[in-house]
Scaffold this motif. Sequence first.
Motif, PDB file in Angstrom:
ATOM      1  N   GLN A 130       1.095  -1.195  -0.076  1.00  0.00           N
ATOM      2  CA  GLN A 130      -0.047   0.235   0.089  1.00  0.00           C
ATOM      3  C   GLN A 130       0.861   1.296  -0.028  1.00  0.00           C
ATOM      4  O   GLN A 130       1.746   1.260   0.617  1.00  0.00           O
ATOM      5  CB  GLN A 130      -0.913  -0.017   1.186  1.00  0.00           C
ATOM      6  CG  GLN A 130      -1.974   1.090   1.374  1.00  0.00           C
ATOM      7  CD  GLN A 130      -2.621   1.129   2.723  1.00  0.00           C
ATOM      8  OE1 GLN A 130      -3.555   0.369   2.654  1.00  0.00           O
ATOM      9  NE2 GLN A 130      -2.437   2.132   3.457  1.00  0.00           N
ATOM     10  N   GLU A 131       0.553   2.072  -0.865  1.00  0.00           N
ATOM     11  CA  GLU A 131       1.361   3.420  -0.980  1.00  0.00           C
ATOM     12  C   GLU A 131       0.583   4.568  -0.703  1.00  0.00           C
ATOM     13  O   GLU A 131      -0.478   4.377   0.224  1.00  0.00           O
ATOM     14  CB  GLU A 131       2.032   3.286  -2.338  1.00  0.00           C
ATOM     15  CG  GLU A 131       2.881   2.310  -2.738  1.00  0.00           C
ATOM     16  CD  GLU A 131       4.128   2.144  -1.704  1.00  0.00           C
ATOM     17  OE1 GLU A 131       4.579   3.203  -1.264  1.00  0.00           O
ATOM     18  OE2 GLU A 131       4.847   1.095  -1.792  1.00  0.00           O
ATOM     19  N   GLY A 132       0.884   5.844  -1.206  1.00  0.00           N
ATOM     20  CA  GLY A 132       0.272   6.991  -0.640  1.00  0.00           C
ATOM     21  C   GLY A 132      -1.006   7.272  -1.076  1.00  0.00           C
ATOM     22  O   GLY A 132      -1.650   6.297  -2.198  1.00  0.00           O
ATOM     23  N   SER A 133      -1.904   8.422  -0.844  1.00  0.00           N
ATOM     24  CA  SER A 133      -2.994   8.684  -1.102  1.00  0.00           C
ATOM     25  C   SER A 133      -3.160  10.036  -1.453  1.00  0.00           C
ATOM     26  O   SER A 133      -2.599  11.131  -0.672  1.00  0.00           O
ATOM     27  CB  SER A 133      -4.041   8.084   0.086  1.00  0.00           C
ATOM     28  OG  SER A 133      -5.279   8.460  -0.478  1.00  0.00           O
ATOM     29  N   ILE A 153       3.387  -1.217   4.027  1.00  0.00           N
ATOM     30  CA  ILE A 153       2.844   0.127   3.719  1.00  0.00           C
ATOM     31  C   ILE A 153       3.954   1.099   3.474  1.00  0.00           C
ATOM     32  O   ILE A 153       5.067   1.266   4.292  1.00  0.00           O
ATOM     33  CB  ILE A 153       1.929   0.895   5.006  1.00  0.00           C
ATOM     34  CG1 ILE A 153       0.887  -0.335   5.198  1.00  0.00           C
ATOM     35  CG2 ILE A 153       1.458   2.043   4.557  1.00  0.00           C
ATOM     36  CD1 ILE A 153      -0.063   0.032   6.315  1.00  0.00           C
ATOM     37  N   GLY A 154       4.084   1.856   2.384  1.00  0.00           N
ATOM     38  CA  GLY A 154       4.675   2.948   2.017  1.00  0.00           C
ATOM     39  C   GLY A 154       4.051   4.238   1.943  1.00  0.00           C
ATOM     40  O   GLY A 154       2.792   4.193   2.121  1.00  0.00           O
ATOM     41  N   THR A 155       4.786   5.206   1.479  1.00  0.00           N
ATOM     42  CA  THR A 155       3.987   6.589   1.333  1.00  0.00           C
ATOM     43  C   THR A 155       4.490   7.290   0.060  1.00  0.00           C
ATOM     44  O   THR A 155       4.099   8.332  -0.404  1.00  0.00           O
ATOM     45  CB  THR A 155       4.644   7.738   2.381  1.00  0.00           C
ATOM     46  OG1 THR A 155       6.007   7.576   2.363  1.00  0.00           O
ATOM     47  CG2 THR A 155       4.263   7.075   3.743  1.00  0.00           C
ATOM     48  N   ILE A 156       4.675   6.218  -1.048  1.00  0.00           N
ATOM     49  CA  ILE A 156       4.978   6.944  -2.246  1.00  0.00           C
ATOM     50  C   ILE A 156       3.573   7.213  -2.975  1.00  0.00           C
ATOM     51  O   ILE A 156       2.607   6.396  -3.065  1.00  0.00           O
ATOM     52  CB  ILE A 156       5.633   5.832  -2.999  1.00  0.00           C
ATOM     53  CG1 ILE A 156       6.888   5.579  -2.515  1.00  0.00           C
ATOM     54  CG2 ILE A 156       5.930   6.242  -4.717  1.00  0.00           C
ATOM     55  CD1 ILE A 156       7.698   4.405  -3.368  1.00  0.00           C
ATOM     56  N   ASN A 157       3.632   8.605  -3.697  1.00  0.00           N
ATOM     57  CA  ASN A 157       2.470   8.920  -4.378  1.00  0.00           C
ATOM     58  C   ASN A 157       2.729   8.649  -5.875  1.00  0.00           C
ATOM     59  O   ASN A 157       3.535   9.448  -6.390  1.00  0.00           O
ATOM     60  CB  ASN A 157       2.218  10.415  -4.037  1.00  0.00           C
ATOM     61  CG  ASN A 157       1.462  10.498  -2.741  1.00  0.00           C
ATOM     62  OD1 ASN A 157       0.376   9.896  -2.264  1.00  0.00           O
ATOM     63  ND2 ASN A 157       2.086  11.543  -1.991  1.00  0.00           N
ATOM     64  N   LEU A 158       2.063   7.724  -6.415  1.00  0.00           N
ATOM     65  CA  LEU A 158       2.308   7.311  -7.762  1.00  0.00           C
ATOM     66  C   LEU A 158       1.446   8.175  -8.426  1.00  0.00           C
ATOM     67  O   LEU A 158       0.338   8.609  -8.373  1.00  0.00           O
ATOM     68  CB  LEU A 158       1.985   5.753  -7.979  1.00  0.00           C
ATOM     69  CG  LEU A 158       2.403   4.682  -7.313  1.00  0.00           C
ATOM     70  CD1 LEU A 158       1.825   3.497  -7.631  1.00  0.00           C
ATOM     71  CD2 LEU A 158       4.029   4.736  -7.387  1.00  0.00           C
ATOM     72  N   SER A 159       1.879   8.479  -9.952  1.00  0.00           N
ATOM     73  CA  SER A 159       1.007   9.278 -10.789  1.00  0.00           C
ATOM     74  C   SER A 159       0.093   8.101 -11.358  1.00  0.00           C
ATOM     75  O   SER A 159       0.303   7.030 -11.618  1.00  0.00           O
ATOM     76  CB  SER A 159       1.945   9.573 -12.146  1.00  0.00           C
ATOM     77  OG  SER A 159       1.259  10.112 -13.035  1.00  0.00           O
ATOM     78  N   GLY A 160      -1.124   8.663 -11.389  1.00  0.00           N
ATOM     79  CA  GLY A 160      -2.216   7.774 -11.945  1.00  0.00           C
ATOM     80  C   GLY A 160      -2.214   7.731 -13.452  1.00  0.00           C
ATOM     81  O   GLY A 160      -3.053   6.963 -14.091  1.00  0.00           O
ATOM     82  N   SER A 161      -1.304   8.260 -14.044  1.00  0.00           N
ATOM     83  CA  SER A 161      -1.335   8.291 -15.553  1.00  0.00           C
ATOM     84  C   SER A 161       0.127   7.972 -16.284  1.00  0.00           C
ATOM     85  O   SER A 161      -0.010   7.400 -17.477  1.00  0.00           O
ATOM     86  CB  SER A 161      -1.590   9.643 -16.183  1.00  0.00           C
ATOM     87  OG  SER A 161      -1.004  10.720 -15.883  1.00  0.00           O
TER      88      SER A 161
END
Length: 278
Positions: free
Chosen positions: A93-96, A110-118
């Motif tokens: 699970q990463e960022g939100s 659990i991590g905190t990486i915010n991935l791009s949705g595109s």
Amino acid sequence: MKKIFTILGLISAAASMNAQIVINEIYGAGGGSNAAILYKYDFVELKNIGSTSVTLTGAYLQYASAAGTFNGGNSNHALPNITLAPGQTYLLQEGSAGSAGVDLPTPDAIGTINLSGSAGKIALTTNSTAPTSPTASNVIDYLGYGSTASAFEGTASAPAPSNTTSIARATGDTNNNATDFTAGTPTPQNSNSGTLAVSDTKNAKAGNFVKNTFVKSDEITFGADVKDVKVYNMFGQVVKSASVKENGSVNVAELAKGNYIVTGTVNNEPVSQKILKD
């Protein structure tokens, strides 16, 4: 791409070359404010697509924007030591970006990486050193996704995900992101997903379920209409799924020789049977 693993058990060097933990699925639209968003968090799913159990020790997940470079910080985190059986998945699970969507299945880490949705780039690496290319010496697996990704495995990037889709590995790993990944409905699975405790099969009712428990022709033949057929390896992982009609068959040519557990539903009754593939 270089694959580096510690293999459990006494196996040959040749066998270890086939054992791979890879990036299997990613979703980057977690949270946000769009009502169509499916999950509250971004996720990265890893999977062992090899034929032996594999351990990763000291590995990292690293992320960069589509045009950016890997630079650590909040886009880089260590993974716990991971041991996965063949076919087993591992959910990160990463960022939100907000509160839209539902919770993921219980994550394994659990991590905190915010991935791009595109569009973006994700690397699974043996250490925290920022990878300079998909073929850098510390890269275990690399995924460039979306049309603007500046780096990727193979000839082109994987397709873009969206608010309602993830990108997931279609089959194995050909080191070509464009053909290895497809967009579709997200299916996040943790390390307990789709498993069967082998000891639970001792009370199985076979009846006229599997007609050939000794499989010599790569086909499992069934003596009844069977819904939700699942074939489990002896690690308790699903390796094949299907539904069949009476006297129908399921091809298992891709499975290695050995013992498996086949389960299904016949006349609304759960059944299972141990088979041996020769």
